[in-house]
Design an enzyme around this catalytic site. Structure first.
Site, short mmCIF file in Angstrom:
data_model
loop_
_atom_site.label_atom_id
_atom_site.label_comp_id
_atom_site.label_asym_id
_atom_site.label_seq_id
_atom_site.Cartn_x
_atom_site.Cartn_y
_atom_site.Cartn_z
N GLY A 176 -27.60 -20.22 -1.56
CA GLY A 176 -28.76 -20.35 -0.70
C GLY A 176 -28.44 -20.34 0.78
O GLY A 176 -27.59 -19.58 1.26
N VAL A 177 -29.13 -21.19 1.53
CA VAL A 177 -29.01 -21.23 2.98
C VAL A 177 -27.58 -21.60 3.40
O VAL A 177 -27.02 -21.02 4.33
CB VAL A 177 -30.01 -22.23 3.59
CG1 VAL A 177 -29.81 -22.34 5.09
CG2 VAL A 177 -31.45 -21.80 3.29
N GLY A 178 -26.97 -22.56 2.72
CA GLY A 178 -25.63 -22.98 3.10
C GLY A 178 -24.61 -21.87 2.97
O GLY A 178 -23.77 -21.67 3.87
N ARG A 196 -21.37 -29.71 -4.80
CA ARG A 196 -20.93 -30.44 -5.99
C ARG A 196 -20.05 -29.59 -6.91
O ARG A 196 -19.18 -30.12 -7.58
CB ARG A 196 -22.15 -30.92 -6.79
CG ARG A 196 -22.90 -32.07 -6.16
CD ARG A 196 -24.04 -32.54 -7.06
NE ARG A 196 -25.05 -31.50 -7.26
CZ ARG A 196 -25.33 -30.92 -8.42
NH1 ARG A 196 -24.67 -31.27 -9.52
NH2 ARG A 196 -26.26 -29.99 -8.51
N ARG A 197 -20.29 -28.29 -6.96
CA ARG A 197 -19.69 -27.44 -7.99
C ARG A 197 -18.46 -26.71 -7.45
O ARG A 197 -18.59 -25.76 -6.68
CB ARG A 197 -20.73 -26.47 -8.52
CG ARG A 197 -21.91 -27.16 -9.21
CD ARG A 197 -23.07 -26.25 -9.44
NE ARG A 197 -23.75 -25.89 -8.19
CZ ARG A 197 -24.83 -25.12 -8.11
NH1 ARG A 197 -25.36 -24.63 -9.22
NH2 ARG A 197 -25.38 -24.85 -6.94
N ASP A 202 -20.14 -35.01 -4.58
CA ASP A 202 -21.53 -35.34 -4.90
C ASP A 202 -22.05 -36.26 -3.81
O ASP A 202 -21.61 -37.42 -3.69
CB ASP A 202 -21.61 -36.00 -6.27
CG ASP A 202 -23.05 -36.19 -6.73
OD1 ASP A 202 -23.98 -36.06 -5.90
OD2 ASP A 202 -23.26 -36.46 -7.93
N TYR A 243 -38.92 -37.32 -0.54
CA TYR A 243 -38.40 -36.10 0.10
C TYR A 243 -38.99 -35.92 1.49
O TYR A 243 -38.27 -35.70 2.47
CB TYR A 243 -38.74 -34.89 -0.77
CG TYR A 243 -38.34 -33.57 -0.16
CD1 TYR A 243 -37.00 -33.24 -0.02
CD2 TYR A 243 -39.31 -32.67 0.27
CE1 TYR A 243 -36.62 -32.02 0.53
CE2 TYR A 243 -38.94 -31.45 0.84
CZ TYR A 243 -37.60 -31.13 0.96
OH TYR A 243 -37.23 -29.93 1.52
#
Length: 271
Positions: A20-22, A41-42, A67, A158
């Site tokens: 995505g954006v990152g 995280r991954r 995380d 959120y």
């Protein structure tokens, strides 16, 4: 006009960089010559993104699988960048995977949202900004959302966390504006990310994960808006949709804005 990011270098830290954006930010900054530290995280996805960036641009890369909702997450990130001159911080993490009523979700989900969207970026800025000030050059980009403009249903924690991020960026800008450190709160509307596609697919709004959600801005537009406006802080809106929403809500009283937001969200959900 896009700012020469080389003046901030030599390293950029991108939090939420696996997709995505990152990932788009990491790509753009590496293309402009910055070494990048990628955080998510991954580990496998991070390694794939880092390998592609190193091959395409010849920059140095590091990865840190963390995380962000875990206690001590910021300390783990700071250990991962110890000894590096971080001149550019991009905080992209914090999408809402649920979009549920506050009472229909767990309190731990709300607490995790506050940890990821408020506590960790605040800790990172407090730790990394002093060396930027000392060098007289740095950039901090904190991604926000139109959900932070005013409270609305299904995004209680959120929206509140994004309101914190927006005001935090504005306040930090006001303190650092004469130090050579550029700060922006980048306010996004609907953006075409894997997280949004998953949410809309699960809700039956798109037929497959290959479909672009209606009205969603491409991630490349987010990065362009940031790099074109690094010196135009403190708050930068991405796209006509969120710009228009900001102007509309600003013209209303606070209570009227909340009522309008509730009506709009409920109508979109067919209520």
């Amino acid at each position: 006009m896009t700012v020469d990011v080389g003046k901030y270098g030599p390293w950029a830290l991108i939090v939420g960089a696996s997709d995505g954006v990152g990932a788009a930010f990491a790509e753009a900054l590496a293309a402009r010559g910055l070494n990048v530290v990628l955080v998510a995280r991954r580990q496998q996805l991070l390694d794939e993104v880092a390998a592609g960036i190193a091959e395409r641009y010849g920059v140095r890369t590091r990865t840190a699988a963390v995380d962000l909702v875990e206690p001590g997450a910021a300390d783990m990130l700071l250990q991962a960048v110890d000894g590096l001159a971080i001149g550019f911080l991009v905080y992209c993490a914090g999408a809402d995977p649920d979009f549920k009523p506050f009472l229909a979700n767990t309190i731990s989900a709300a607490e995790s949202m506050v940890q990821r969207n408020c506590v960790v970026p605040m800790q990172l800025c407090h730790a990394l900004a002093p060396q930027m000030v000392q060098r007289g050059a740095g950039a901090i980009v904190i991604l926000g959302s139109g959900a932070g403009f005013v409270g609305g249903p299904n995004m209680v924690a959120y929206g509140a966390s994004k309101a914190f991020g927006m005001v935090f960026a504005e306040a930090l800008w006001s303190e650092l504006q004469h130090t050579g450190v550029d700060v922006i709160g980048l306010i996004l509307g609907k953006t075409d990310t894997p997280a949004l596609r998953r949410l809309e697919y699960e809700r039956g709004q798109i037929a497959s994960m290959a479909d672009v959600p209606a009205g969603a801005e491409p991630v490349e537009q987010v990065v362009t808006a940031a790099l074109d406006n690094l010196t135009n802080g403190p708050t930068v809106y991405v796209g006509d949709q969120v710009t228009g929403a900001a102007q509309l809500l600003a013209s209303l009283g606070r209570n009227e804005s909340v009522a309008f937001m509730a009506q709009a969200i409920n109508a979109a959900m067919g209520k």
